[in-house]
Design an enzyme around this catalytic site. Sequence first.
Site, mmCIF file in Angstrom:
data_model
loop_
_atom_site.group_PDB
_atom_site.id
_atom_site.type_symbol
_atom_site.label_atom_id
_atom_site.label_comp_id
_atom_site.label_asym_id
_atom_site.label_seq_id
_atom_site.Cartn_x
_atom_site.Cartn_y
_atom_site.Cartn_z
ATOM 1 N N LYS A 1 0.984 51.779 23.170
ATOM 2 C CA LYS A 1 0.290 50.501 23.367
ATOM 3 C C LYS A 1 -0.975 50.420 22.512
ATOM 4 C CE LYS A 1 -2.221 51.901 27.572
ATOM 5 N NZ LYS A 1 -3.565 51.826 27.010
ATOM 6 N N ASP A 2 -1.454 51.571 21.974
ATOM 7 C CA ASP A 2 -2.631 51.570 21.108
ATOM 8 C C ASP A 2 -2.279 51.411 19.629
ATOM 9 O OD1 ASP A 2 -4.297 52.035 23.289
ATOM 10 O OD2 ASP A 2 -4.205 54.214 23.068
ATOM 11 N N THR B 1 -11.622 46.231 34.890
ATOM 12 C CA THR B 1 -10.565 46.494 33.921
ATOM 13 C C THR B 1 -11.049 46.110 32.536
ATOM 14 O OG1 THR B 1 -8.306 45.983 33.200
ATOM 15 C CG2 THR B 1 -9.506 44.234 34.350
ATOM 16 N N ARG C 1 -5.288 41.449 29.314
ATOM 17 C CA ARG C 1 -3.979 41.173 29.913
ATOM 18 C C ARG C 1 -4.073 41.232 31.435
ATOM 19 N NH1 ARG C 1 -0.443 44.547 32.319
ATOM 20 N NH2 ARG C 1 -1.674 46.348 31.654
ATOM 21 N N ARG C 2 -4.686 42.305 31.941
ATOM 22 C CA ARG C 2 -4.838 42.420 33.389
ATOM 23 C C ARG C 2 -5.786 41.349 33.929
ATOM 24 N NH1 ARG C 2 -5.260 48.631 32.435
ATOM 25 N NH2 ARG C 2 -3.133 49.337 32.838
ATOM 26 N N LYS C 3 -6.892 41.148 33.222
ATOM 27 C CA LYS C 3 -7.876 40.163 33.681
ATOM 28 C C LYS C 3 -7.246 38.787 33.835
ATOM 29 C CE LYS C 3 -11.949 37.581 32.163
ATOM 30 N NZ LYS C 3 -12.940 37.360 31.086
ATOM 31 N N ARG D 1 -14.783 50.637 31.032
ATOM 32 C CA ARG D 1 -14.106 51.485 30.063
ATOM 33 C C ARG D 1 -14.318 52.959 30.360
ATOM 34 N NH1 ARG D 1 -15.408 50.622 24.291
ATOM 35 N NH2 ARG D 1 -13.696 52.112 24.196
ATOM 36 N N GLY D 2 -13.610 53.793 29.612
ATOM 37 C CA GLY D 2 -13.660 55.235 29.794
ATOM 38 C C GLY D 2 -12.279 55.764 30.125
ATOM 39 N N ASN D 3 -12.139 57.084 30.149
ATOM 40 C CA ASN D 3 -10.848 57.650 30.492
ATOM 41 C C ASN D 3 -10.566 57.460 31.985
ATOM 42 O OD1 ASN D 3 -12.139 59.807 31.906
ATOM 43 N ND2 ASN D 3 -12.328 60.972 30.010
ATOM 44 N N ARG E 1 -13.258 56.098 34.989
ATOM 45 C CA ARG E 1 -13.093 54.840 35.721
ATOM 46 C C ARG E 1 -12.970 55.084 37.231
ATOM 47 N NH1 ARG E 1 -8.657 51.802 32.090
ATOM 48 N NH2 ARG E 1 -8.368 53.876 31.174
ATOM 49 N N CYS F 1 -6.890 42.564 20.427
ATOM 50 C CA CYS F 1 -7.559 42.918 21.677
ATOM 51 C C CYS F 1 -8.188 41.698 22.347
ATOM 52 C CB CYS F 1 -8.627 43.976 21.413
ATOM 53 S SG CYS F 1 -7.949 45.605 21.076
#
Length: 426
Positions: free
Chosen positions: A200-201, A244, A248-250, A267-269, A273, A360
């Site tokens: 996805k990245d 988030t 997409r989720r938002k 953000r973050g791993n 989170r 993005c």
Amino acid sequence: MLSNSKPDPSAGSQAGDSSTSTEPQHITVQSDYKTIPPFKANHNSLSLSSMGTLSSLCTSQALMTRPSSPAIFCTGGSVSFTGFSLKTQAFFRKKQTLRFVKASVAVEQQAQEAKLALIRIGTRGSPLALAQAHETRDKLMASHAELAEDGAIQIVIIKTTGDKILSQPLADIGGKGLFTKEIDEALINGDIDIAVHSMKDVPTYLPEMTILPCNLPREDVRDAFISMSATSLADLPAGSIVGTASLRRKSQILHRYPSLSVEENFRGNVQTRLRKLNEGVVKATLLALAGLKRLNMTENVTSILPIDNMLPAVAQGAIGIACRDSDDKMANYLASLNHEETRLAVACERAFLETLDGSCRTPIAGYARRDENGDCIFKGLVASPDGTRVLKTSRKGPYAFDDMIAMGKDAGQELLSQAGPGFFDR
């Protein structure tokens, strides 16, 4: 999600130390990571212990400087993910300082040792990225006897632009390949032999001189809901903040639950989170279930969102492995790992994304799967960032490469025509 516009080569990473002095130098490698406890969550309580970042998972003898790319080499130790338990020969201390002498002879010796590895795997340094790199390593070792030898496979940690800039939402940073660019550069430069990515990245284009011939079997594509106080998004009180970094989720959250608020710069791993959630920064968050499964952290999941309620990101749950287009040996190794059903599904979804020229800043979702009759079922979605408009489409056809590419493109064209100009500016 990233578009098919190629990045500006001038935006590449700066070269490292170019000193040619033969005088011994002291090099300090700083580790800022501390031990924080395992994270367990349900809708009633959360607890933290044993949290660490694996970016520093290297023994001192495995560290080496490489002017051409910001990489750390890890050869010693092992990693297991059981909740937050990270077992390794490496160690975690607050502000650990390693001092060693860099002499021309020592550097040359380390370079020679690095060359003994038959395969150097390039990856980001997050726990999830390393779990995916280790999954790739283990599959290679299981499939090829020569790769099962000690030291035959080396994991190289590379810090990407997306890892370096954490103070802004991804949509504000912009650019292409935020989590892949530096790894691709290391691959092209010959510093690594294969690159392991979360699909996805990966932008819908591939850099010149590289190919991506392999997808590992796909994990669960659904999103997980995690909260201390609610069992689902519907259970959250009006005004609750959901964290988030995904537009997409938002957009899908706000479309279904307009009374909720969304913190975009969440953000973050995965561990970061979850820590923020535990600290009360937000009331809930959504994470990819695939990542939680790969980290053995599904005990944190409060509930799982149905695909019809939260369509996943294009290629969510899929791992992609790239190599140089001239490296037949690596291509053959990767061909032995490829899961064709996953590769075709990802190709269909990426054709949809490429047609929409997604970035993005664009809320896009897409999912292709094989149904009980062996056909491909594709569902696609585009939304305005504020969630006020959501456009959906679906396709069904043969589960074959050309047909699935055509389905993805056709679905993208349909939604483009429905959206009209200015749709994504809301």
